[in-house]
Every structure is written in structure tokens, then in C-alpha cells.
Write a protein that holds these residues in place. Structure first.
Motif, PDB file in Angstrom:
ATOM      1  N   TYR A 187      30.424  47.490  36.526  1.00 43.36           N
ATOM      2  CA  TYR A 187      30.050  48.362  37.640  1.00 43.36           C
ATOM      3  C   TYR A 187      30.984  49.552  37.784  1.00 43.36           C
ATOM      4  O   TYR A 187      30.576  50.614  38.280  1.00 43.36           O
ATOM      5  CB  TYR A 187      29.965  47.565  38.938  1.00 43.36           C
TER       6      TYR A 187
ATOM      7  N   ASN B  84      27.848  46.000  45.220  1.00 45.24           N
ATOM      8  CA  ASN B  84      28.040  44.948  44.216  1.00 45.24           C
ATOM      9  C   ASN B  84      29.520  44.774  43.873  1.00 45.24           C
ATOM     10  O   ASN B  84      29.988  43.652  43.656  1.00 45.24           O
ATOM     11  CB  ASN B  84      27.248  45.288  42.951  1.00 45.24           C
TER      12      ASN B  84
ATOM     13  N   THR C 221      24.672  40.189  35.701  1.00 52.13           N
ATOM     14  CA  THR C 221      24.407  39.112  36.658  1.00 52.13           C
ATOM     15  C   THR C 221      24.809  37.763  36.080  1.00 52.13           C
ATOM     16  O   THR C 221      25.378  36.921  36.779  1.00 52.13           O
ATOM     17  CB  THR C 221      22.917  39.102  37.048  1.00 52.13           C
TER      18      THR C 221
ATOM     19  N   ARG D  56      24.728  51.218  46.271  1.00 49.94           N
ATOM     20  CA  ARG D  56      24.351  49.909  45.735  1.00 49.94           C
ATOM     21  C   ARG D  56      25.410  49.383  44.771  1.00 49.94           C
ATOM     22  O   ARG D  56      25.773  48.199  44.807  1.00 49.94           O
ATOM     23  CB  ARG D  56      22.998  50.006  45.025  1.00 49.94           C
TER      24      ARG D  56
ATOM     25  N   ASN E 212      20.026  45.540  50.734  1.00 48.29           N
ATOM     26  CA  ASN E 212      21.402  46.031  50.721  1.00 48.29           C
ATOM     27  C   ASN E 212      22.114  45.768  52.039  1.00 48.29           C
ATOM     28  O   ASN E 212      23.296  45.421  52.072  1.00 48.29           O
ATOM     29  CB  ASN E 212      21.430  47.528  50.416  1.00 48.29           C
TER      30      ASN E 212
ATOM     31  N   ARG F  82      28.504  37.092  36.277  1.00 53.12           N
ATOM     32  CA  ARG F  82      28.951  36.656  37.604  1.00 53.12           C
ATOM     33  C   ARG F  82      28.415  35.276  37.948  1.00 53.12           C
ATOM     34  O   ARG F  82      29.177  34.372  38.300  1.00 53.12           O
ATOM     35  CB  ARG F  82      28.503  37.676  38.655  1.00 53.12           C
TER      36      ARG F  82
ATOM     37  N   TYR G 275      32.422  41.558  35.129  1.00 50.75           N
ATOM     38  CA  TYR G 275      31.357  42.023  36.030  1.00 50.75           C
ATOM     39  C   TYR G 275      31.782  43.308  36.730  1.00 50.75           C
ATOM     40  O   TYR G 275      31.029  44.295  36.786  1.00 50.75           O
ATOM     41  CB  TYR G 275      31.071  40.910  37.037  1.00 50.75           C
TER      42      TYR G 275
ATOM     43  N   THR H 260      31.321  42.745  46.471  1.00 50.75           N
ATOM     44  CA  THR H 260      31.067  41.311  46.258  1.00 50.75           C
ATOM     45  C   THR H 260      32.031  40.750  45.221  1.00 50.75           C
ATOM     46  O   THR H 260      32.645  39.696  45.417  1.00 50.75           O
ATOM     47  CB  THR H 260      29.621  41.082  45.794  1.00 50.75           C
TER      48      THR H 260
END
Length: 272
Positions: free
Chosen positions: A88, A107, A72, A103, A140, A75, A84, A110
Motif C-alpha cells: 500500500y 487500509n 489481502t 481508501r 470505508n 494480511r 501488506y 488497519t
């Protein structure tokens, strides 16, 4: 957290069972020498298995929480979106549970939007559309609609963005959501409202919103976004000096965000 590291579950089960067997055998030998009932040995073994599992789960949760906080920060505070996304991508490869995968993918969508990989973000969002259409409001689902609006704003498709905004607002107004969740996400919705007005040429109506956002947010990512919007606003208001100042900010602090890359390109082309 624990559920994010699904591949470790078997490790926990096996290690707990083996540890329980070893402890139980040792306890059995000692307690038989002391003439303690076998049931006490079994109880000790089961207690060990329970305590060991709780301890390992707590440690993994703590480690997972620290990793997510670090991602986090990459980002929100450092604008290092490539790192980032890499986090993931690894996490996605480690997870097989659909709920966790959704989920993670959300992310990632994004991150793709923020580095300008809009097609990749849209592919993920399209994959999630059927799921969110069938499920009630939650965090979400809010992020899903926020990302969909962002995509259409990137495409300058205001009609599509406004249609999604209707569903976005309905989700935010759902009574199933807590006041805390609504309070956290309302500013994101308001940002999209202001962004739409800006693309409609109403710069004077949203100037104060983005100046307030710039001052209020503690996160570098939000400040960079505010300056990106302010650069557009100042151009519309014929204030090239202030627009240039916002571009300079983007270049200095925007990391690998798409808006920072765009600002660098514009400055290079202008010979500034």
C-alpha cells in the motif's frame, strides 16, 4: 484496478490516439485504393481506439484485482503485515486522486494497528476524521469506525471506545447500506463489543463468542486474533494451560502481528 493506476491513464490515451492515427492512415490508404469513403476510415480508426481502450482497461483491472487479492492474502491468510503495508505504500505513491488515497490510507491504518504501530494508525485516522464526519454511511466509514475503536481498545480507553461504538452502530444501521454490507461487517462490530466486555473483566461472557469465531473463520488472521483474546480470557478464568496453548498458536501462526510479537516476548521472559 484501473482507477488505482492513475499514472497509466495518460499512457492509455496516448497509445489509443497514436494507434488510432496509425490504423486510420493505413485504412485510409487501403480504402482509397478501393474507393471507399473517407468516413469509413474515420469510423475504423475510432472503433480501434475504443476497442483498444476497453481491452487495455480490462487487462489492467484484472492485473489490479489480482494484486489486491494477493495483498489481502498477505494480511488475512499469511499474517505478513509488513509486506501488506509495503504494497500500500507503493500504491499510495502511485495515486494522486484523493478518494483513492483515502481508501489506501484507511487500509494502511488497519495494517499499522495490527503490527502495533498505533500512533501511526491514529495519525491517519485523525487525518480522515473530518471527511467521514461529513459523509454518509459506506464501507470505508465502517472501517474507519472499526479502526478507531481498535485504537482506543489498544490504549485501554474504554470510555472513548464506547463513544465511537455508538457512531459505529449508527453507521451500520444506516438504511443506505445494503444487507450484504451489514452482514459482512456486523461480526466485526460484535467482536469489538466482546473485546470491550473482556477488558471490563467479563471473560466468562465472551468465551463462547471467541471459541465460535475461532471455528467459523477460514482466515488465519481472525484465528490469531481469536487466540489472542482467548489467551486473555483463559488467564482471567485461571486456566494457564489453555492460555499457554493460545500463546503457542500466536507464536506459530501470528507472523509479524503485534499480538504474536508480544506472545514471543512473554514466553522468552518466562523462560518457556
Amino acid at each position: 484496478m484501473f482507477l488505482y493506476f492513475k499514472d497509466l491513464r495518460i499512457h492509455f490515451i496516448v497509445s489509443s490516439l497514436l494507434g488510432g492515427v496509425v490504423v486510420g492512415c493505413v485504412a485510409y490508404i487501403i480504402m482509397r485504393l478501393l474507393f471507399v469513403p473517407v468516413a469509413a476510415c474515420v469510423l475504423i480508426a475510432l472503433s480501434y481506439m475504443l476497442l483498444w481502450t476497453i481491452f487495455r482497461r480490462t487487462m489492467v483491472e484484472r492485473r489490479g484485482s489480482e494484486r489486491f487479492m494477493a495483498a489481502t492474502r498477505l494480511r488475512m491468510d499469511e499474517c505478513r503485515l509488513q509486506d501488506y503495508l509495503h504494497f500500500y505504500e507503493i500504491l499510495l505513491s502511485q495515486n494522486k486522486e484523493k478518494r483513492r488515497q483515502r481508501r489506501i490510507l484507511l487500509n494502511m491504518s488497519t495494517g499499522y494497528l495490527e503490527i502495533g504501530e498505533d500512533a501511526q494508525a491514529k495519525a491517519i485516522l485523525d487525518e480522515l476524521t473530518a471527511y467521514f464526519a461529513m459523509h454518509t454511511a459506506n464501507t470505508n466509514k465502517i472501517v474507519y469506525f472499526d479502526n478507531m475503536v481498535t485504537y482506543y481498545l489498544h490504549m485501554r480507553d474504554l470510555e472513548a471506545a464506547k463513544k465511537v461504538m455508538v457512531m459505529y452502530k449508527q453507521t451500520l444501521n444506516d438504511p443506505a447500506l445494503s444487507r450484504q454490507i451489514k452482514a459482512f461487517h456486523n461480526p466485526l462490530y460484535e467482536d469489538k463489543e466482546a473485546w470491550i466486555k473482556l477488558l471490563e473483566g467479563k471473560a466468562d461472557e465472551v468465551l463462547d463468542f471467541y471459541l465460535d469465531l475461532l471455528e467459523a473463520s477460514p482466515h488465519q488472521l481472525t484465528k490469531v486474533h481469536a487466540h489472542d483474546m482467548l489467551a486473555i480470557i483463559y488467564r482471567q478464568l485461571n486456566r494457564p494451560d489453555l492460555a499457554l496453548a493460545s500463546k503457542v498458536y500466536l507464536i506459530k501462526y501470528g507472523g509479524d502481528l503485534a499480538c504474536a510479537k508480544r506472545a514471543r516476548l512473554e514466553m522468552n521472559n518466562a523462560g518457556t
